[in-house]
Design a protein around this motif. Structure first.
Motif, PDB file in Angstrom:
ATOM      1  N   ARG A 109      -0.549 -10.955   2.410  1.00 52.55           N
ATOM      2  CA  ARG A 109      -0.613  -9.680   3.219  1.00 52.55           C
ATOM      3  C   ARG A 109      -0.546  -8.462   2.587  1.00 52.55           C
ATOM      4  O   ARG A 109      -0.204  -8.362   1.169  1.00 52.55           O
ATOM      5  N   MET A 110      -1.131  -7.412   3.141  1.00 52.18           N
ATOM      6  CA  MET A 110      -1.088  -6.233   2.621  1.00 52.18           C
ATOM      7  C   MET A 110      -0.333  -5.146   3.797  1.00 52.18           C
ATOM      8  O   MET A 110      -0.546  -5.307   4.842  1.00 52.18           O
ATOM      9  N   GLU A 111       0.464  -4.454   3.096  1.00 49.79           N
ATOM     10  CA  GLU A 111       1.529  -3.700   3.904  1.00 49.79           C
ATOM     11  C   GLU A 111       1.873  -2.336   3.536  1.00 49.79           C
ATOM     12  O   GLU A 111       1.807  -2.332   2.340  1.00 49.79           O
ATOM     13  N   GLY A 112       1.765  -1.379   4.582  1.00 52.60           N
ATOM     14  CA  GLY A 112       2.110  -0.245   3.949  1.00 52.60           C
ATOM     15  C   GLY A 112       3.400   0.343   4.487  1.00 52.60           C
ATOM     16  O   GLY A 112       4.116  -0.465   5.227  1.00 52.60           O
ATOM     17  N   ILE A 134       0.799  -1.310  -0.109  1.00 53.81           N
ATOM     18  CA  ILE A 134      -0.017  -0.221  -0.010  1.00 53.81           C
ATOM     19  C   ILE A 134       0.941   1.228  -0.083  1.00 53.81           C
ATOM     20  O   ILE A 134       1.453   1.623   1.203  1.00 53.81           O
TER      21      ILE A 134
END
Lengths: 376, 376
Positions: B313-316, B285
């Motif tokens: 997974r979604m990661e900033g 992200i």
């Protein structure tokens, strides 16, 4: 009532493994075999089954299923016949009723509704499973399972009560263990928040986090559940989402922010916790029970950009990915259960015939602990 | 036009570091100093400034800002005075205009609008910065920066054109580098999809993924941008989200699913890519430009449960977290730029006075490459 299997010793743990090693049976096993053979020699009994009749829109109901009674068949080569004892009722079952790509195929219309459960082998043409064995697998919402035992493994009822193999020692426990420790990766001293905290997975995950030295805050609905989390399971704090302002309560219970959020519910609660993330926080997506029965599209987390500003991540997991490590997890979980450090609470409902209504307890927030259906 | 600084040698890279080491200057430096001193000896010039007048609802406009002209002051102890040359126009600026918790405080009402940029020191009472130095920092939307140089570092215009220090060699490049390599962690042979692919960060991230041996697919709006991605930057495929069915195009371009999705846009495109995730996929992200000007709440990704079923997974990330590693990244990026393996495209607009309108190019999808405002 909390089932604390203090009678467990560390010995039994070896029986619980994904490979399904079989321990030599004793007198009890011999007697069981005898009675099982007797059943088979009688006229074939009827198998009560719940077939998926249609894909539900919103909450499932009795009309979602087609109840039938069929004579029990006999195993062909490679097959086993299992007399089902207990079924595991899980939020994931709602997802299996939907069409579309997922981690396993959906249940087909006209097929027996999928359910994990434990039962006893009463006839076998499979070299690894003998009459009298107790097995854990996808036995379905019915009295008898007949088929190839894909993914089945043996359990030993002399070492732990059968329902425990569906809760702390089953997929529920494995899910809590790996989702928390492997995906959430909490460190001692960190703040771990768990939603659906009085549910099957949440209650185990929270206790594991405590055992690992974390500050643990549970979110649950109602004063009874919150009291249970703190008084019985030793959580550091609890938030009653039905009677408290979530944002204020999160601020109160998590003054240093949330390092690990273990989410079982999605929706408003997920969005609220996202606003309290600490730097490098981990959000474990274990479920989204608030969204499973939506008639419209699932509501995504509007505050997901908090992942960016906190360098945080959100991650999901499918428990079967960890099958090679189930034995390792069961060993640690078994030790905690034996010593009383881990408590498993089952909510056991009697009667296969109640299945459609009992299943709904999961979605009304009514159930408390692991929901198990006793087949007869 | 693509700016390919073939004239760069590896030597200059040492000048680009977070610590801001100063290299000895040459003749050019001496001349520059002289002319700068001349400026200071004249009557104090006027400083054109855009102050934040109100927090915008939806798209910002000229009314969002208050244009003023003030005499330029003189530096006090620890301060420097910078003649601004180029401003970096970034989607993040929209976020800085909002109230509320973020990775840095919002711009206050009445304060000069925050902007990164490069300029030349024309007066200094700070021991690390001398008159004539070129610096990169948060110089603001104005002709002159006066204040303490928090986070400022020096750049050398003899080694690379100044705008490059705002694109591939600035925060844009650092963001692309660390978000892709550290958060996305692509492996050779994996499929990497990038949205906003013809934008400043996306175009650099995609080229880095190619250099790391990935199959790279860019999502951009319009045939020209898509052609640019494939023909000029060497992407393996491009999807024109304005003229193609996203789901069909993703299926065509990513037959084995998406291993890394580098998201700059959010909204429908994020939701579509989520349905194509491969097992253990990573969603980076980096931005959500489709959502920054929403008048209602941000729309979260409705398909986020795809993270669960794909163990994804979604990661900033916030680029400043990586400040200690900027020098390392600049070294690698500089090498690629020098050899022509990495191309940086800047979209340079003339005139500080056009700021409110030029900024909007970011949100209309009109700009192409790194949007830079030339101050005068």
């Amino acid at each position: 009532m909390i089932n604390t299997p203090n009678q467990l010793s560390l010995e039994w743990i070896g029986t619980y493994s994904a490979a399904g090693q079989h321990l030599p049976g004793g007198v009890a096993r011999a007697i069981t075999k005898l009675s099982a053979q007797r059943v088979l020699s009688m006229t074939a009994p009827l198998n009560r089954q719940f077939l998926l009749a249609q894909r539900p829109v919103g909450l499932p109901s009795r009309d979602t299923f087609n109840y039938v009674e069929n004579p029990v068949g006999e195993p062909g080569p490679g097959q086993i016949l299992v007399k089902n004892a207990y079924l595991s009722l899980d939020p994931a079952m709602r997802g299996w009723m939907n069409e579309g790509k997922s981690y396993i195929p959906p249940v087909a219309i006209g097929e027996v509704m999928r359910a994990l459960g434990v039962g006893q082998v009463i006839a076998s043409q499979h070299p690894n499973f003998a009459v009298g064995d107790y097995v854990n697998g996808a036995i379905g919402v019915q009295d008898y399972f007949l088929g190839e035992p894909h993914g089945f493994y043996k359990v030993d009822p002399s070492r732990a009560p059968l329902p425990l193999y569906l809760s702390a020692l089953g997929m529920t426990g494995m899910t809590a263990y790996f989702a928390l420790l492997d995906v959430g990766a909490p460190k001692a001293g960190e703040t771990v928040v768990i939603s659906g905290a009085a549910g099957a997975v949440g209650s185990v995950a929270g206790q594991i986090a405590k055992l690992k030295g974390c500050r643990v805050v549970g979110i649950a609905g109602g004063a009874d559940k919150c009291k249970f989390l703190v008084d019985e399971l030793g959580f550091d704090g609890a938030i009653d989402y039905k009677n408290e302002d979530l944002h204020a309560a999160l601020k109160r219970e998590c003054p240093k922010g949330v390092d690990v959020y273990f989410d079982n519910v999605g929706g408003d609660i997920l969005d609220a916790v996202l606003t309290r993330l600490a730097f490098k926080a981990r959000v474990v997506i274990c479920g989204a029970i608030s969204q499973y029965n939506n008639k419209q599209a699932i509501r995504g987390p509007a505050n997901y950009m908090q992942l960016l500003i906190n360098s945080a991540r959100m991650e999901g997991m499918v428990v079967m990915t960890y099958a090679p490590r189930f034995a390792e997890a069961a060993q640690e979980m078994g030790g905690w259960l034996a010593s009383g450090q881990l408590k498993s609470k089952e909510d056991i409902v009697d009667g296969l015939e109640t299945f459609p209504e009992t299943l709904l307890k999961l979605f009304s927030g009514e159930n408390f602990g692991k929901l198990v259906l006793k087949v007869d």
